[in-house]
Motif scaffolding. Structure first.
Motif, PDB file in Angstrom:
ATOM      1  N   GLU A  81      -3.101  -7.649   9.945  1.00 54.60           N
ATOM      2  CA  GLU A  81      -4.144  -6.630  10.035  1.00 54.60           C
ATOM      3  C   GLU A  81      -3.571  -5.230   9.837  1.00 54.60           C
ATOM      4  O   GLU A  81      -4.236  -4.349   9.282  1.00 54.60           O
ATOM      5  N   SER A  82      -2.327  -5.025  10.272  1.00 54.18           N
ATOM      6  CA  SER A  82      -1.715  -3.707  10.127  1.00 54.18           C
ATOM      7  C   SER A  82      -1.374  -3.386   8.679  1.00 54.18           C
ATOM      8  O   SER A  82      -1.218  -2.214   8.320  1.00 54.18           O
ATOM      9  N   VAL A  83      -1.267  -4.414   7.846  1.00 58.32           N
ATOM     10  CA  VAL A  83      -0.914  -4.208   6.438  1.00 58.32           C
ATOM     11  C   VAL A  83      -2.149  -4.085   5.554  1.00 58.32           C
ATOM     12  O   VAL A  83      -2.240  -3.177   4.719  1.00 58.32           O
ATOM     13  N   LEU A  84      -3.108  -4.979   5.723  1.00 62.47           N
ATOM     14  CA  LEU A  84      -4.267  -5.011   4.835  1.00 62.47           C
ATOM     15  C   LEU A  84      -5.261  -3.899   5.167  1.00 62.47           C
ATOM     16  O   LEU A  84      -5.341  -3.447   6.305  1.00 62.47           O
ATOM     17  N   SER A 106       1.603  -3.978   1.345  1.00 63.32           N
ATOM     18  CA  SER A 106       1.945  -2.754   2.056  1.00 63.32           C
ATOM     19  C   SER A 106       2.387  -1.670   1.082  1.00 63.32           C
ATOM     20  O   SER A 106       2.009  -0.500   1.209  1.00 63.32           O
ATOM     21  N   LEU A 107       3.176  -2.052   0.081  1.00 58.15           N
ATOM     22  CA  LEU A 107       3.641  -1.089  -0.921  1.00 58.15           C
ATOM     23  C   LEU A 107       2.489  -0.588  -1.787  1.00 58.15           C
ATOM     24  O   LEU A 107       2.447   0.594  -2.157  1.00 58.15           O
ATOM     25  N   LEU A 108       1.560  -1.479  -2.098  1.00 56.51           N
ATOM     26  CA  LEU A 108       0.378  -1.065  -2.865  1.00 56.51           C
ATOM     27  C   LEU A 108      -0.391   0.031  -2.144  1.00 56.51           C
ATOM     28  O   LEU A 108      -0.763   1.044  -2.732  1.00 56.51           O
ATOM     29  N   ASP A 138     -10.068  -5.811   3.265  1.00 60.87           N
ATOM     30  CA  ASP A 138      -9.274  -6.976   2.895  1.00 60.87           C
ATOM     31  C   ASP A 138      -8.984  -7.845   4.105  1.00 60.87           C
ATOM     32  O   ASP A 138      -8.949  -9.083   3.991  1.00 60.87           O
ATOM     33  N   PHE A 139      -8.760  -7.231   5.264  1.00 65.11           N
ATOM     34  CA  PHE A 139      -8.525  -8.049   6.447  1.00 65.11           C
ATOM     35  C   PHE A 139      -9.794  -8.803   6.844  1.00 65.11           C
ATOM     36  O   PHE A 139      -9.715  -9.947   7.284  1.00 65.11           O
TER      37      PHE A 139
END
Length: 422
Positions: free
Chosen positions: A61-64, A24-26, A68-69
């Motif tokens: 899914e909300s992060v990637l 998420s930070l990336l 990526d997901f």
């Protein structure tokens, strides 16, 4: 990662929740550094397979990124069978056990306590979705490797006038960060310090064994999610759960995993040493299942002895995540905040929700800002407390356990094992 004048977010532990937070930070171009006590990603085994709930999948899914997901989704196994749910079998007959009475007495109803809503085994497309911890960790680690500092065991933290530093086991300290996130599992020194000792993990007394066998050993079961229970022992029940996925049952080079558990006192490691792996754990698993139905015994008779491992079943305070005085620059995620029993497979799904929530709050602010940890803890405490209550409620029935504030805490347990870190 884009250049930033901000101090980094410091993350203790390189488990699943820490790495998903790092993803998420990336994406938000927020600098971070991860400190992991292990010497490398291959230092220890990754533990058993995880079932992903709708909530867990939504969080991931909300992060990637979409690409990526999709890679993550393609790696997951999708299992059908019995309406996509769990099929329970009697260990001795390999048939469903007799139906139990459903009527509760008025006294039982009066004494019943809510344990939170049940979580369906199916999460998408009417199927049970699962993935190995190793694959999940590998996917979450992508592009994070340059920011992982191996062989750095965080034991505490030190606040500075304008930030925070992680304190390592050898007494040295990290660079100054804007914020520290403790994600190092049930042995978290960060969790103990930031909560003033209010975050506790209890030893339930129940024990288990993880194992693997060639997928061909599971052909007698067929596709599905299976729970096997042996109630024939005077000293307590033994049970096992496995997820038999389609497509690999004819390939002896592919291994499926199973997880065995028991009531307290049934499974005991030699010399009470639960760090032992391999033959001692395999031998006990095979002894306990020697009289099981021929349809089930291949899972244990053909097991990969070297992969067998003991595990201890722990749980946070059953009433939920306690309140503590918020520290604006320090918080905790995953098992460091809420350790759960394996009942219902809720723990890892709750941990990735932590990562998504905290990552989103940080992304909205472009990094750390006063009030972020307070907002995160307020939201986390609500859903995680519900999850802990549900997990403990199911475990009371499945494992025959009872814990309260006077029970032994994790400080009396053996050193960390492969499944301590979510």
């Amino acid at each position: 990662m884009a250049t930033s004048t901000r101090k980094p977010i410091l993350i203790s532990g390189a488990g699943l929740s820490s790495l998903l937070l790092a993803q998420s930070l990336l994406r938000a171009s927020i600098p971070f550094q991860i400190f992991e006590r292990d010497a490398s990603v291959s230092f220890r085994a990754q533990g058993y397979r995880l079932r992903l709930s709708s909530e867990g999948l939504d969080a991931i899914e909300s992060v990637l990124s979409p690409a990526d997901f999709q890679k993550f989704w393609d790696t997951c196994g999708k299992t059908s069978g019995a309406g996509g749910g769990l099929t329970i079998l009697d260990a001795l007959t390999a048939s469903p056990p007799p139906a139990l009475p459903t009527e509760e007495s008025s006294e039982e109803k009066a004494n019943a306590k809510p344990t939170g809503p049940p979580m369906s085994l199916t999460s998408r497309d009417g199927k049970t979705i699962g993935i190995s911890r190793g694959d999940m960790r590998r996917l979450f680690m992508a592009c994070c490797e340059p920011f992982i500092n191996w062989s750095h065991h965080v034991t505490a933290y030190e606040l500075t006038p304008s930030g925070v530093r992680a304190v390592f086991a050898d007494g040295s300290k990290s660079i100054e960060g804007d914020m520290l996130v403790g994600g190092e599992g049930i042995y978290s020194g960060v969790a103990k310090q930031v909560s003033g000792g209010k975050l506790k993990t209890y030893d339930t007394g129940a024990r288990g064994i993880h194992g693997q066998a060639p997928s061909t050993a599971f052909k007698g079961l067929g596709e599905g999610v299976w729970a096997v229970r042996d109630t024939s022992r005077n000293q307590g029940d033994v049970f096992a759960i496995t997820n038999v996925r389609p497509g690999d049952m004819d390939d002896p080079t592919v291994q499926f995993g199973w997880t065995m558990g028991s009531h307290p006192g049934v499974i005991r490691a030699p010399n009470d040493d639960y760090t032992m792996i391999g033959a001692p754990a395999a031998s006990i698993a095979q002894e306990l299942t020697a009289n099981w139905h021929p349809r089930l015994r291949p899972l244990f008779e053909q097991m990969d002895v070297s992969e067998a491992a003991f595990w201890k079943i722990t749980c946070s305070t059953p009433t939920g995540v306690p309140e503590w005085s918020n520290e604006p620059r320090v918080t905790v995620i995953g098992d460091a905040a809420h350790s759960m029993t394996p009942a219902g497979g809720i723990g890892a799904n709750t941990a990735v929700r932590d990562s998504a929530l905290l990552g989103n709050l940080l992304a909205e602010k472009g990094g750390w800002e006063s009030g972020v940890t307070e907002a995160y803890e307020r939201g986390m405490r609500e859903y995680a407390s519900e999850a802990v209550r549900a997990s403990y409620g199911m475990a009371k029935t499945q494992f025959g356990i009872h814990i309260d504030e006077n029970s032994k805490t994790h400080l009396t347990l053996s050193p960390p094992n492969p499944d301590d870190q979510v």
